[in-house]
Design an enzyme around this catalytic site. Structure first.
Site, short mmCIF file in Angstrom:
data_model
loop_
_atom_site.label_atom_id
_atom_site.label_comp_id
_atom_site.label_asym_id
_atom_site.label_seq_id
_atom_site.Cartn_x
_atom_site.Cartn_y
_atom_site.Cartn_z
N ASN A 11 0.83 -1.21 0.00
CA ASN A 11 0.00 0.00 0.00
C ASN A 11 0.87 1.26 0.00
O ASN A 11 0.59 2.23 -0.71
CB ASN A 11 -0.92 0.03 1.23
CG ASN A 11 -2.04 -0.98 1.14
OD1 ASN A 11 -2.67 -1.11 0.10
ND2 ASN A 11 -2.28 -1.69 2.23
N LYS A 12 1.92 1.24 0.81
CA LYS A 12 2.80 2.41 0.88
C LYS A 12 3.58 2.57 -0.43
O LYS A 12 3.78 3.70 -0.89
CB LYS A 12 3.79 2.27 2.04
CG LYS A 12 3.20 2.59 3.41
CD LYS A 12 4.31 2.62 4.44
CE LYS A 12 3.81 2.90 5.84
NZ LYS A 12 4.91 2.94 6.81
N ASP A 68 9.22 6.29 8.66
CA ASP A 68 8.56 5.80 9.86
C ASP A 68 7.51 6.84 10.18
O ASP A 68 7.79 8.04 10.16
CB ASP A 68 9.53 5.59 11.03
CG ASP A 68 8.93 4.64 12.07
OD1 ASP A 68 8.14 3.75 11.68
OD2 ASP A 68 9.23 4.78 13.25
N PHE A 149 -5.09 2.82 4.91
CA PHE A 149 -4.64 1.73 5.77
C PHE A 149 -4.26 2.31 7.12
O PHE A 149 -4.36 3.51 7.33
CB PHE A 149 -3.45 0.98 5.13
CG PHE A 149 -2.32 1.89 4.70
CD1 PHE A 149 -1.26 2.15 5.55
CD2 PHE A 149 -2.34 2.51 3.46
CE1 PHE A 149 -0.22 2.99 5.17
CE2 PHE A 149 -1.30 3.36 3.07
CZ PHE A 149 -0.24 3.60 3.92
N ASP A 152 -6.20 5.28 9.21
CA ASP A 152 -6.93 6.18 8.31
C ASP A 152 -8.45 6.22 8.57
O ASP A 152 -9.04 7.30 8.49
CB ASP A 152 -6.67 5.81 6.84
CG ASP A 152 -5.26 6.21 6.39
OD1 ASP A 152 -4.52 6.82 7.18
OD2 ASP A 152 -4.92 5.91 5.23
N HIS A 177 0.66 13.65 5.83
CA HIS A 177 1.99 13.78 6.43
C HIS A 177 3.07 13.21 5.50
O HIS A 177 4.12 13.81 5.31
CB HIS A 177 2.02 13.06 7.78
CG HIS A 177 1.44 11.68 7.75
ND1 HIS A 177 0.15 11.41 7.33
CD2 HIS A 177 1.97 10.47 8.08
CE1 HIS A 177 -0.09 10.11 7.41
NE2 HIS A 177 1.00 9.52 7.85
N ARG A 178 2.77 12.05 4.89
CA ARG A 178 3.74 11.41 4.00
C ARG A 178 3.94 12.26 2.74
O ARG A 178 5.06 12.45 2.27
CB ARG A 178 3.28 10.00 3.65
CG ARG A 178 4.35 9.18 2.94
CD ARG A 178 3.98 7.70 2.84
NE ARG A 178 3.94 7.09 4.16
CZ ARG A 178 2.83 6.71 4.79
NH1 ARG A 178 1.66 6.84 4.22
NH2 ARG A 178 2.89 6.17 5.99
#
Length: 194
Positions: A11-12, A68, A149, A152, A177-178
Site C-alpha cells: 500500500n505504501k 517511519d 490503511f 486512516d 503527512h507522507r
C-alpha cells in the site's frame, strides 16, 4: 531513477509511486527479493527511519528511502507514536490497533491528534538526508471509509469532514503527512539534479 523503498507494505509503495514524478520509480523490498524483516529498535521516528534505510543501503548499495510514521494523540501523551504499527501487538493488525486506541480514548474529551512521518533518503553516494511531514486532525469514535490503511478510518484531518479512509487518493496524497515529507524530498532531488 529507481529508488528502493525499505518496506514490504504494498500500500505504501503504491501511494509513494502516485506521489512521484514519471522519472522516479519506487520499488519495494519484495520486488528486490529482500525478505528480511528489518527490526525497528529506535525510540523515535527519526531513528527507525534511519535504521531501515541504512540496513538496505549497507547490504545492497542502492539509493533507498525509508519512512517511519506515527499517530500521536494529545490526551494519550503522544501514544501510540513510534509504536503505532504494533500498538496492539507484534502482528501489526490495523483493526486491533484502532480498537485499542478507541478504547483508551473512552471518556476523554480531547480527541486531537497528528500524524507524523520522517523519511530518510540515502543517495547513491551514501549521503543521508531526512525530511519530516505532519498533519493535524482528530480521532473520531467509529471507523469510516475503505481507502487507505493503518489508522486512516478513524483520523479526520483538520478542515475536512471525512476521514483519511473516506478521502480520495488524490486529496490524501496532497495533504497527508507522507505527502508533505515526500514533497520536501522531491525538492531536494530537484535541487541536486540542477
Amino acid at each position: 531513477m529507481k529508488i528502493c523503498f525499505a518496506s514490504h507494505n504494498a500500500n505504501k509503495v503504491k501511494e509513494l509511486n502516485q506521489l512521484m514524478p514519471d522519472d522516479i520509480q519506487i520499488i519495494g523490498l519484495d520486488e528486490l527479493q529482500i525478505t528480511e524483516d528489518i527490526q525497528e529498535t529506535g525510540k523515535t521516528l527519526e531513528e527507525n527511519s534511519l535504521i531501515k534505510a541504512r540496513y538496505v543501503y549497507d547490504k545492497h548499495r542502492l539509493p533507498v528511502l525509508a519512512d517511519d510514521s506515527g499517530l500521536l494523540v494529545t490526551t494519550l501523551n503522544g501514544e501510540p507514536g513510534v509504536y503505532s504499527a504494533r500498538y496492539a501487538g507484534l502482528e501489526k493488525d490495523d483493526n486491533k490497533n484502532m480498537d485499542l486506541l478507541l478504547s483508551n480514548l473512552k471518556g476523554k474529551t480531547d480527541k486531537s491528534a497528528e500524524f507524523q512521518t520522517v523519511i530518510t533518503f540515502i543517495d547513491s553516494e551514501g549521503d543521508t538526508h531526512q525530511f519530516k511531514g505532519h498533519v493535524e486532525g482528530e480521532i473520531i469514535t467509529e471507523k469510516r471509509g475503505t481507502n487507505g490503511f493503518g489508522y486512516d478510518p478513524i483520523f479526520m484531518p483538520k478542515g475536512y469532514d471525512k476521514t483519511f479512509a473516506e478521502l480520495s487518493s488524490e486529496v490524501k496524497n496532497r495533504i497527508s503527512h507522507r505527502a508533505k515529507a515526500i514533497q520536501k524530498l522531491l525538492e531536494h532531488l530537484h535541487h541536486v539534479s540542477q
